[in-house]
Design an enzyme around this catalytic site. Structure first.
Site, PDB file in Angstrom:
ATOM      1  N   ASP A  51       2.368   6.774   4.539  1.00 34.52           N
ATOM      2  CA  ASP A  51       2.476   5.322   4.448  1.00 34.52           C
ATOM      3  C   ASP A  51       1.434   4.892   3.423  1.00 34.52           C
ATOM      4  O   ASP A  51       0.243   4.846   3.721  1.00 34.52           O
ATOM      5  CB  ASP A  51       2.198   4.707   5.833  1.00 34.52           C
ATOM      6  CG  ASP A  51       2.022   3.194   5.782  1.00 34.52           C
ATOM      7  OD1 ASP A  51       2.251   2.589   4.714  1.00 34.52           O
ATOM      8  OD2 ASP A  51       1.648   2.616   6.825  1.00 34.52           O
ATOM      9  N   LYS A  63      -1.246  -1.619  -4.861  1.00 36.88           N
ATOM     10  CA  LYS A  63       0.200  -1.595  -4.604  1.00 36.88           C
ATOM     11  C   LYS A  63       0.889  -2.850  -5.134  1.00 36.88           C
ATOM     12  O   LYS A  63       2.054  -2.819  -5.500  1.00 36.88           O
ATOM     13  CB  LYS A  63       0.414  -1.465  -3.101  1.00 36.88           C
ATOM     14  CG  LYS A  63       1.841  -1.191  -2.686  1.00 36.88           C
ATOM     15  CD  LYS A  63       1.853  -0.826  -1.222  1.00 36.88           C
ATOM     16  CE  LYS A  63       3.232  -0.793  -0.630  1.00 36.88           C
ATOM     17  NZ  LYS A  63       3.179  -0.455   0.799  1.00 36.88           N
ATOM     18  N   GLU A 102       9.567   1.055   4.748  1.00 35.37           N
ATOM     19  CA  GLU A 102       8.593   1.033   5.839  1.00 35.37           C
ATOM     20  C   GLU A 102       9.200   0.582   7.165  1.00 35.37           C
ATOM     21  O   GLU A 102       8.992   1.249   8.190  1.00 35.37           O
ATOM     22  CB  GLU A 102       7.396   0.158   5.445  1.00 35.37           C
ATOM     23  CG  GLU A 102       6.530   0.849   4.410  1.00 35.37           C
ATOM     24  CD  GLU A 102       5.650  -0.087   3.604  1.00 35.37           C
ATOM     25  OE1 GLU A 102       5.503  -1.260   4.014  1.00 35.37           O
ATOM     26  OE2 GLU A 102       5.122   0.354   2.576  1.00 35.37           O
ATOM     27  N   ASP A 132       7.043  -6.626   9.693  1.00 39.72           N
ATOM     28  CA  ASP A 132       5.883  -5.901   9.163  1.00 39.72           C
ATOM     29  C   ASP A 132       5.092  -6.795   8.229  1.00 39.72           C
ATOM     30  O   ASP A 132       5.528  -7.117   7.123  1.00 39.72           O
ATOM     31  CB  ASP A 132       6.370  -4.645   8.425  1.00 39.72           C
ATOM     32  CG  ASP A 132       5.220  -3.831   7.817  1.00 39.72           C
ATOM     33  OD1 ASP A 132       4.061  -4.298   7.845  1.00 39.72           O
ATOM     34  OD2 ASP A 132       5.492  -2.730   7.319  1.00 39.72           O
TER      35      ASP A 132
HETATM   36 MG    MG Z   1       1.889  -1.252   5.820  1.00 44.74          MG
END
Ligand code: MG
Ligand code: ADP
Length: 694
Positions: free
Chosen positions: A8, A70, A171, A193
């Site tokens: 992850d 990211k 994810e 999320d």
């Molecule tokens: Mg995350």
């Protein structure tokens, strides 16, 4: 082929997991923590730091410390919002409008992919240490809402890190996979999320081993950091008003403000008031200035009201795309650290009218799902079928700048769709196709994935040539375009231009550089470990001297004392003068002396006790065919894993039950040896009386 792990790769934190005995297991890093901050830094010596170490020194070294990378993956500089450009390090646009990250310390620039690769490489190394096996492949997760460029960039980062990226998975899908691994009954689940930088919502149908993503939506530019920024702005505006200084202009102050803001935010998830204190935040002509503030949860909620409303839209859209209403949802899974914010939980509750599932760890569930996917690909996990979808529509720009959708969003992948295109002018031999991703009507408002030029079309009146363009989206959600001239039957080679991804030559260069970095890194680490080992060995020798003096009298000990003292002095001197060659030699000398000493001590014992207590114990455990343990064997570092001999005070992890012993056992009983509880014994104490690590 080595092991395949699940990673992850988060905006804020990253987690690595692997399948062991059919279950996903999170691998702790060498600091013993199961999550690693996605922070990379270069310290004064130009050494690479990753994770907590990098995070800790951020305030003092803001220009060479990179976090939140990211957010820049697979994006063009011109796509960035003003707010996301506001980081304490320097980012710049290059001639192709790509993002470059400056590293003043190394006088170098990095692509976001390279920084991400450093995180991936470090995680893989930690896993290699843990598993005692090479890690060659990975499944890496991305937000479901990542577009093609962002996925490609993630895959490139994996390649730069020397990993074969077997699959990119979403994810939320990974989270659902981990949640539903053992579920047999049919359920419709909503995964919500909210991490540090991104927001993702997915709706899945799970049951009987089939995981079908029904819809997915989100916002790649919304996460916990935005909540932090609200607090930073609130603090900075107040300070500006009171003191006339804008703290946001000072990199160090901004870094301290950001850290304090995050801390306050996290506190406010548990308590209703938080005190913020930043002494010496800046100095004016009147002297040093301090920042003091009290933030209540109510104030915080007011500051962030608009962020929470921004969460509603993707929720609504996901439900609509799935053809469901909130009543259809059976289970809500919260993922990501920011779902601990009470206001966020309230939003979910009021929206779905369900109490979110509290049984899963929001920090680890995504990596665990990635590990399961890795297990599926490796054939270790069976009877699971994952049906994911493409998060955004893919289309082509047509006359007038409109978007013609070819693959609508939420289409199950892998998928192949084609369209026939033609020319708009007579005798046109070239057409340019502009591929875009997004939901907007006008192509210019969508993300440009690239332009394809088809050349060599035989001259013909306009509208006659038939050019079939096929869009292939693989299981990673990554797009490939194939074009065929139907008139001639020839497949056309196509050239991609303008995508925000690295050209293959650049990637090759980066792979090489990353390997060099890793090499350098390893050498540094081995050197540090050697120095620690030397110190530990010197201590150990002195301790042994005292022990044998107690056991057999000072006469026995004195036979070795002079030698040991001399070599220990030599070691300390070599350490101080950083003379590695002398250090190597002294270590070897000391090991030889210790070997002799231990051998003689053993004989002495035999003499004193005969076939006494010790021998009988040894026989019980080891049988008779004892093999002498050779100290020298320990000095052979494994070229790949570096030196696995740890210094006396080294304790890499607290729950390392399955971690292979750092020092090879002296006796090898038939049928192999077992690794016991106390598996990280100190190499230099691994002598004859230390038999309890069996
Ligand atoms: Mg995350
Ligand atoms: P990512 O997926 O982006 O790597 P994580 O899921 O690790 O992120 O979440 C990190 C974010 O969660 C950070 O913004 C952090 O401040 C926030 N966070 C962590 N714990 C809490 C908490 N108790 N309350 C509020 N926010 C939290």
């Amino acid at each position: 082929m080595g092991r395949v792990v699940g990673i992850d790769l988060g905006t804020t934190n990253s987690v690595i997991a692997v399948m062991e005995g059919g279950r996903p297991v999170v691998i702790p890093n060498s600091e013993g923590s199961r999550i690693t901050p996605s922070v990379v830094a270069f310290n004064k010596e130009g050494e690479l730091l990753v994770g907590q170490m990098a995070r800790r020194q951020a305030v003092l070294n803001p220009q060479n410390t990179y976090y939140g990378i990211k957010r820049f993956m697979g994006r063009k500089y011109s796509e960035l919002s003003e707010a996301s450009k506001r980081v304490p390090y320097t980012i710049r646009r290059d001639e192709l409008d790509n993002i470059k990250i400056r590293c003043p310390r190394l006088k170098k620039e990095f692509a976001p992919e390279e920084i991400s690769a450093m995180i991936l490489r470090r995680l893989a190394e930690e896993a290699e240490r843990y598993l005692g096996e090479e890690v060659t492949g990975a499944v890496i997760t991305v937000p479901a809402y990542f577009n093609d460029s962002q996925r490609q960039a993630t895959r490139d980062a994996g390649r730069i890190a020397g990993l074969e990226v077997l699959r990119i998975i979403n994810e939320p899908t990974a989270a659902a996979l981990a949640y539903g691994l053992d579920k047999r009954k049919n359920e419709r689940i909503l995964v919500f999320d909210l991490g540090g930088g991104t927001f993702d919502v997915s709706i899945l149908e799970v049951g009987d081993g089939v995981f079908e993503v029904k819809a997915t939506s989100g916002d790649t530019q919304l996460g916990g950091n935005d909540f932090d920024k609200k607090i930073v702005d609130w603090l900075a505006d107040r300070f500006l008003e009171e003191e006339g200084v804008d703290l946001r202009k000072d990199r160090q102050a901004l870094q301290r403000l950001t850290e304090a803001a995050e801390k306050a935010k996290i506190e406010l998830s548990g308590v209703s008031v938080s005190e913020i204190n930043l002494p010496f935040i800046t100095a004016t002509e009147d002297g040093p200035k301090h920042l003091e503030a009290t933030l209540t949860r109510a104030q915080f909620e007011e500051l962030c009201g608009d962020l929470v409303s921004r969460l509603r839209k993707p929720l609504q859209r996901a439900l609509k795309d799935a053809g469901m209403t909130p009543f259809d949802i059976d289970e809500v899974i919260l993922v990501g650290g920011s779902t601990r914010i009470p206001m966020v939980q309230d939003l979910v509750r009021s929206f779905i009218d369900l109490e979110p599932n509290q049984n899963i760890n929001p920090d680890e569930v995504v990596a665990m799902g990635a590990a399961i996917q890795a297990g599926i690909l490796a054939g270790e996990v069976e009877d699971i079928l994952l049906l994911d979808v493409t998060p955004l529509s893919i289309g082509v720009e047509t006359v007038g700048g409109l978007t013609k959708k070819v693959v609508p969003r939420n289409t199950t992948i892998p998928v192949r769709r084609s369209e026939i295109f033609s020319t708009s002018e007579n005798n046109q031999t070239t057409v340019e196709i502009h591929v875009v991703q997004g939901e907007r009507e006008m192509a210019a408002d969508n993300k440009s994935l690239g332009r394809f030029k088809l050349t060599g079309i035989p001259p013909a009146p306009r509208g006659v040539p038939q050019i079939q363009v096929s869009f292939d989206i693989d299981a990673n959600g990554i797009l490939q375009v194939i074009a065929r001239d139907k008139t001639t039957g020839r497949e056309q080679s196509i050239v991609i231009q303008g995508a925000s991804n690295l050209p293959p030559s650049e990637i090759e260069r980066m792979i090489k550089e990353a390997e060099e970095f890793a090499q350098l890194d390893r050498q540094r680490r081995e050197r540090v470990e050697k120095r620690n080992r030397a110190r530990a060995l010197a201590d150990q020798a002195q301790r042994r001297l005292r022990e044998v003096a107690l056991d057999f009298g000072s006469q026995f000990a004195n036979r070795y004392r002079q030698d040991i003292d001399n070599i220990c002095k030599e070691i300390l001197d070599a350490l101080e003068k950083e003379d590695d060659r002398r250090l190597d030699k002294s270590i070897a000398d000391l090991e030889d002396v210790l070997y002799e000493l231990n051998r003689e001590a053993r004989l002495q014992y035999k003499q004193e006790e005969g076939e006494g207590f010790f021998e009988s114990i040894k026989k019980t455990f080891m049988g008779d065919d004892e093999e002498e343990y050779d100290w020298r064997r320990q000095r052979q570092p494994n070229p790949r894993y570096g030196n696995r001999d740890y210094p006396a005070n080294y304790s890499p992890r607290d729950n390392g039950d399955s971690y292979p012993s750092a020092n090879p056992p002296r006796y090898k009983p038939e049928g192999g040896y077992r690794i016991g509880k106390k598996n990280l014994s100190i190499p230099y104490e691994n002598d004859w009386d230390d038999d309890d690590d069996w």
